[in-house]
Design a protein around this motif. Structure first.
Motif, PDB file in Angstrom:
ATOM      1  N   GLY A  40      66.247  15.777  19.068  1.00  0.00           N
ATOM      2  CA  GLY A  40      65.844  15.669  20.469  1.00  0.00           C
ATOM      3  C   GLY A  40      64.699  16.610  20.785  1.00  0.00           C
ATOM      4  O   GLY A  40      64.454  17.571  20.058  1.00  0.00           O
ATOM      5  N   THR A  41      64.005  16.309  21.859  1.00  0.00           N
ATOM      6  CA  THR A  41      62.910  17.165  22.304  1.00  0.00           C
ATOM      7  C   THR A  41      63.072  17.431  23.788  1.00  0.00           C
ATOM      8  O   THR A  41      63.631  16.612  24.515  1.00  0.00           O
ATOM      9  CB  THR A  41      61.539  16.495  22.059  1.00  0.00           C
ATOM     10  N   ARG A  42      62.595  18.585  24.209  1.00  0.00           N
ATOM     11  CA  ARG A  42      62.617  18.931  25.636  1.00  0.00           C
ATOM     12  C   ARG A  42      61.253  19.506  25.992  1.00  0.00           C
ATOM     13  O   ARG A  42      60.669  20.259  25.221  1.00  0.00           O
ATOM     14  CB  ARG A  42      63.697  19.987  25.911  1.00  0.00           C
ATOM     15  N   ILE A  43      60.774  19.143  27.163  1.00  0.00           N
ATOM     16  CA  ILE A  43      59.521  19.711  27.644  1.00  0.00           C
ATOM     17  C   ILE A  43      59.675  20.008  29.131  1.00  0.00           C
ATOM     18  O   ILE A  43      60.254  19.214  29.870  1.00  0.00           O
ATOM     19  CB  ILE A  43      58.316  18.776  27.386  1.00  0.00           C
ATOM     20  N   LYS A  44      59.218  21.162  29.511  1.00  0.00           N
ATOM     21  CA  LYS A  44      59.166  21.550  30.918  1.00  0.00           C
ATOM     22  C   LYS A  44      57.715  21.944  31.169  1.00  0.00           C
ATOM     23  O   LYS A  44      57.242  22.945  30.625  1.00  0.00           O
ATOM     24  CB  LYS A  44      60.104  22.724  31.198  1.00  0.00           C
ATOM     25  N   PRO A  45      56.980  21.137  31.936  1.00  0.00           N
ATOM     26  CA  PRO A  45      55.571  21.436  32.161  1.00  0.00           C
ATOM     27  C   PRO A  45      55.371  22.765  32.878  1.00  0.00           C
ATOM     28  O   PRO A  45      56.184  23.156  33.721  1.00  0.00           O
ATOM     29  CB  PRO A  45      55.088  20.278  33.039  1.00  0.00           C
ATOM     30  N   GLY A  46      54.298  23.460  32.520  1.00  0.00           N
ATOM     31  CA  GLY A  46      53.940  24.696  33.198  1.00  0.00           C
ATOM     32  C   GLY A  46      53.373  24.380  34.576  1.00  0.00           C
ATOM     33  O   GLY A  46      52.839  23.296  34.813  1.00  0.00           O
ATOM     34  N   THR A  47      53.509  25.326  35.483  1.00  0.00           N
ATOM     35  CA  THR A  47      52.966  25.181  36.832  1.00  0.00           C
ATOM     36  C   THR A  47      51.972  26.316  37.074  1.00  0.00           C
ATOM     37  O   THR A  47      51.741  27.151  36.205  1.00  0.00           O
ATOM     38  CB  THR A  47      54.086  25.251  37.891  1.00  0.00           C
ATOM     39  N   ARG A  48      51.423  26.349  38.275  1.00  0.00           N
ATOM     40  CA  ARG A  48      50.504  27.449  38.603  1.00  0.00           C
ATOM     41  C   ARG A  48      51.201  28.804  38.577  1.00  0.00           C
ATOM     42  O   ARG A  48      50.594  29.813  38.274  1.00  0.00           O
ATOM     43  CB  ARG A  48      49.901  27.235  39.988  1.00  0.00           C
ATOM     44  N   LEU A  49      52.482  28.821  38.895  1.00  0.00           N
ATOM     45  CA  LEU A  49      53.206  30.093  38.972  1.00  0.00           C
ATOM     46  C   LEU A  49      53.995  30.443  37.715  1.00  0.00           C
ATOM     47  O   LEU A  49      54.186  31.613  37.407  1.00  0.00           O
ATOM     48  CB  LEU A  49      54.179  30.072  40.160  1.00  0.00           C
ATOM     49  N   PHE A  50      54.486  29.430  37.002  1.00  0.00           N
ATOM     50  CA  PHE A  50      55.353  29.685  35.852  1.00  0.00           C
ATOM     51  C   PHE A  50      54.903  28.889  34.630  1.00  0.00           C
ATOM     52  O   PHE A  50      54.432  27.772  34.746  1.00  0.00           O
ATOM     53  CB  PHE A  50      56.805  29.296  36.167  1.00  0.00           C
ATOM     54  N   HIS A  51      55.113  29.509  33.474  1.00  0.00           N
ATOM     55  CA  HIS A  51      54.877  28.802  32.218  1.00  0.00           C
ATOM     56  C   HIS A  51      56.001  27.793  32.007  1.00  0.00           C
ATOM     57  O   HIS A  51      57.112  27.984  32.480  1.00  0.00           O
ATOM     58  CB  HIS A  51      54.857  29.766  31.033  1.00  0.00           C
ATOM     59  N   GLY A  52      55.717  26.740  31.267  1.00  0.00           N
ATOM     60  CA  GLY A  52      56.728  25.768  30.878  1.00  0.00           C
ATOM     61  C   GLY A  52      57.117  26.029  29.430  1.00  0.00           C
ATOM     62  O   GLY A  52      56.856  27.098  28.888  1.00  0.00           O
ATOM     63  N   TYR A  53      57.703  25.027  28.786  1.00  0.00           N
ATOM     64  CA  TYR A  53      58.052  25.186  27.372  1.00  0.00           C
ATOM     65  C   TYR A  53      58.192  23.842  26.685  1.00  0.00           C
ATOM     66  O   TYR A  53      58.366  22.805  27.313  1.00  0.00           O
ATOM     67  CB  TYR A  53      59.330  26.008  27.189  1.00  0.00           C
ATOM     68  N   VAL A  54      58.105  23.897  25.355  1.00  0.00           N
ATOM     69  CA  VAL A  54      58.390  22.769  24.468  1.00  0.00           C
ATOM     70  C   VAL A  54      59.528  23.239  23.578  1.00  0.00           C
ATOM     71  O   VAL A  54      59.510  24.370  23.086  1.00  0.00           O
ATOM     72  CB  VAL A  54      57.157  22.421  23.597  1.00  0.00           C
ATOM     73  N   GLN A  55      60.530  22.379  23.393  1.00  0.00           N
ATOM     74  CA  GLN A  55      61.681  22.759  22.573  1.00  0.00           C
ATOM     75  C   GLN A  55      62.112  21.583  21.711  1.00  0.00           C
ATOM     76  O   GLN A  55      62.101  20.438  22.156  1.00  0.00           O
ATOM     77  CB  GLN A  55      62.834  23.205  23.469  1.00  0.00           C
ATOM     78  N   PHE A  56      62.489  21.893  20.476  1.00  0.00           N
ATOM     79  CA  PHE A  56      62.976  20.886  19.540  1.00  0.00           C
ATOM     80  C   PHE A  56      64.451  21.162  19.258  1.00  0.00           C
ATOM     81  O   PHE A  56      64.842  22.304  19.029  1.00  0.00           O
ATOM     82  CB  PHE A  56      62.170  20.931  18.241  1.00  0.00           C
ATOM     83  N   SER A  79      62.905  34.744  21.405  1.00  0.00           N
ATOM     84  CA  SER A  79      63.537  34.777  20.080  1.00  0.00           C
ATOM     85  C   SER A  79      63.977  33.397  19.578  1.00  0.00           C
ATOM     86  O   SER A  79      64.310  33.252  18.403  1.00  0.00           O
ATOM     87  CB  SER A  79      64.740  35.720  20.111  1.00  0.00           C
ATOM     88  N   ASP A  80      63.985  32.371  20.436  1.00  0.00           N
ATOM     89  CA  ASP A  80      64.395  31.025  20.004  1.00  0.00           C
ATOM     90  C   ASP A  80      63.335  30.451  19.064  1.00  0.00           C
ATOM     91  O   ASP A  80      62.201  30.236  19.477  1.00  0.00           O
ATOM     92  CB  ASP A  80      64.573  30.111  21.216  1.00  0.00           C
ATOM     93  N   PRO A  81      63.680  30.191  17.793  1.00  0.00           N
ATOM     94  CA  PRO A  81      62.674  29.717  16.839  1.00  0.00           C
ATOM     95  C   PRO A  81      62.246  28.267  17.039  1.00  0.00           C
ATOM     96  O   PRO A  81      61.269  27.829  16.452  1.00  0.00           O
ATOM     97  CB  PRO A  81      63.369  29.889  15.484  1.00  0.00           C
ATOM     98  N   HIS A  82      62.962  27.502  17.871  1.00  0.00           N
ATOM     99  CA  HIS A  82      62.664  26.083  18.033  1.00  0.00           C
ATOM    100  C   HIS A  82      61.944  25.756  19.331  1.00  0.00           C
ATOM    101  O   HIS A  82      61.861  24.593  19.710  1.00  0.00           O
ATOM    102  CB  HIS A  82      63.958  25.264  17.939  1.00  0.00           C
ATOM    103  N   SER A  83      61.450  26.773  20.032  1.00  0.00           N
ATOM    104  CA  SER A  83      60.751  26.518  21.290  1.00  0.00           C
ATOM    105  C   SER A  83      59.548  27.441  21.431  1.00  0.00           C
ATOM    106  O   SER A  83      59.449  28.461  20.751  1.00  0.00           O
ATOM    107  CB  SER A  83      61.697  26.706  22.477  1.00  0.00           C
ATOM    108  N   LEU A  84      58.649  27.049  22.337  1.00  0.00           N
ATOM    109  CA  LEU A  84      57.470  27.866  22.629  1.00  0.00           C
ATOM    110  C   LEU A  84      57.098  27.669  24.088  1.00  0.00           C
ATOM    111  O   LEU A  84      57.079  26.536  24.588  1.00  0.00           O
ATOM    112  CB  LEU A  84      56.289  27.454  21.737  1.00  0.00           C
ATOM    113  N   SER A  85      56.814  28.769  24.755  1.00  0.00           N
ATOM    114  CA  SER A  85      56.353  28.711  26.142  1.00  0.00           C
ATOM    115  C   SER A  85      54.909  28.225  26.157  1.00  0.00           C
ATOM    116  O   SER A  85      54.121  28.565  25.276  1.00  0.00           O
ATOM    117  CB  SER A  85      56.432  30.097  26.777  1.00  0.00           C
ATOM    118  N   ILE A  86      54.591  27.411  27.173  1.00  0.00           N
ATOM    119  CA  ILE A  86      53.233  26.867  27.278  1.00  0.00           C
ATOM    120  C   ILE A  86      52.676  27.121  28.680  1.00  0.00           C
ATOM    121  O   ILE A  86      53.407  27.067  29.657  1.00  0.00           O
ATOM    122  CB  ILE A  86      53.186  25.355  26.971  1.00  0.00           C
ATOM    123  N   PRO A  87      51.371  27.378  28.762  1.00  0.00           N
ATOM    124  CA  PRO A  87      50.743  27.502  30.072  1.00  0.00           C
ATOM    125  C   PRO A  87      50.475  26.117  30.661  1.00  0.00           C
ATOM    126  O   PRO A  87      50.548  25.099  29.954  1.00  0.00           O
ATOM    127  CB  PRO A  87      49.435  28.239  29.774  1.00  0.00           C
TER     128      PRO A  87
END
Length: 108
Positions: A40-56, A79-87
């Motif tokens: 599965g994949t998860r994505i939360k888009p970044g906004t002007r105020l907060f970063h989002g993330y991509v997660q596997f 520390s989560d190896p399967h996700s990364l914060s995105i602007p």
């Protein structure tokens, strides 16, 4: 295909997802995931105020919980190896990468 994230990046070559994370004062760490192993994949888009993330999500592991801290704005911990914060500027590239990973996953 590359996505530049917050203190790291994600690269997808059609078969392997490589997440590289660099914490302040530490060496860069690299995590490799086969697209065929992703359940599965998860994505939360970044906004002007907060970063989002991509997660596997991988078999046998639950997705990392989102932090409730005001500073982290509802993202998984660094520390989560399967996700990364995105602007916010990486939202389009992240959506394309997620679509490519979904395409590369085997169909049940």
């Amino acid at each position: 295909m590359d996505v530049k994230g917050v203190q790291g990046n994600i690269n997808f070559d059609g078969e392997w997802i490589t997440i590289t994370k660099k914490q302040v004062g530490q060496q860069a760490r690299e995590f490799k995931i086969r697209a065929a192993d992703v359940t599965g994949t998860r994505i939360k888009p970044g906004t002007r105020l907060f970063h989002g993330y991509v997660q596997f999500v991988l078999p046998g592991s639950a997705p990392a919980d989102e932090s409730k801290s005001l500073l982290t704005g509802g993202r998984p911990p660094q520390s989560d190896p399967h996700s990364l914060s995105i602007p916010r500027s990486a939202n389009d590239a992240a959506e394309k990468l997620i679509a490519a990973v979904e395409q590369a996953r085997p169909t049940p």
